[in-house]
Design an enzyme around this catalytic site. Sequence first.
Site, short mmCIF file in Angstrom:
data_model
loop_
_atom_site.label_atom_id
_atom_site.label_comp_id
_atom_site.label_asym_id
_atom_site.label_seq_id
_atom_site.Cartn_x
_atom_site.Cartn_y
_atom_site.Cartn_z
NE ARG A 165 -4.56 1.42 1.75
CZ ARG A 165 -4.37 2.17 0.67
NH1 ARG A 165 -5.23 2.09 -0.31
NH2 ARG A 165 -3.34 2.98 0.58
CG ASP A 168 -5.29 5.74 2.47
OD1 ASP A 168 -5.37 5.33 3.64
OD2 ASP A 168 -4.37 6.45 2.05
CB CYS A 191 -1.00 -0.02 1.16
SG CYS A 191 -0.26 0.02 2.82
P1 4NP Z 1 -1.83 2.81 4.07
O1 4NP Z 1 -2.50 4.16 4.63
O2 4NP Z 1 -1.27 3.17 2.70
O3 4NP Z 1 -2.98 1.87 3.97
O4 4NP Z 1 -0.79 2.41 5.06
C1 4NP Z 1 -1.81 5.37 4.74
C2 4NP Z 1 -1.01 5.60 5.84
C3 4NP Z 1 -0.34 6.80 5.98
C4 4NP Z 1 -0.49 7.77 5.01
C5 4NP Z 1 -1.26 7.53 3.90
C6 4NP Z 1 -1.92 6.33 3.77
N1 4NP Z 1 0.17 9.02 5.15
O5 4NP Z 1 -0.04 9.90 4.31
O6 4NP Z 1 0.95 9.19 6.12
#
Ligand code: 4NP
Length: 145
Positions: free
Chosen positions: A9, A117, A3
Amino acid sequence: MVCLGNICRSPLAEGILKSKLPINRFIVDSAGTANYHVGSHPDKRSIAVGKKYGIDISNLKGRQFSIQDFDDFDYIYVMDESNYENVISLARNQNDENKVKFILNEVYPNQNFDVPDPYYVGEQGFENVYKMLDEACTIIADSLV
Ligand code: 4NP
């Protein structure tokens, strides 16, 4: 499992798929396309929804996806289109590209749907993500064993 941040995720996807496979025969790992959360444990909301369903991801630590992953893994499942573009941009050849799959295509073939997300969403977002990943990982595990 890939991800963006490797804290919401993909660690859940890693924990869920591991729970469905014989651990001595498979290596399941996760990574983020970004480096913001390298070394961080998963988001507490991902840890909580995993725990609710009996999956402990609290000890996982974020890392960034690297080109080496194309050599180390047979399948690379991405959560959304932006992850797909980022991973494909690192592919060295057709063989690398062929490994990259939208995880929800396991459930909805060829649709290229995103696992949304949940980072800026509330707890319900994490519950939804859990259910989507659980369904996809059941199909993946059934196809591998
Ligand atoms: P992930 O979610 O891609 O599912 O781990 C996110 C976690 C952090 C961020 C964006 C998406 N961020 O911008 O810090």
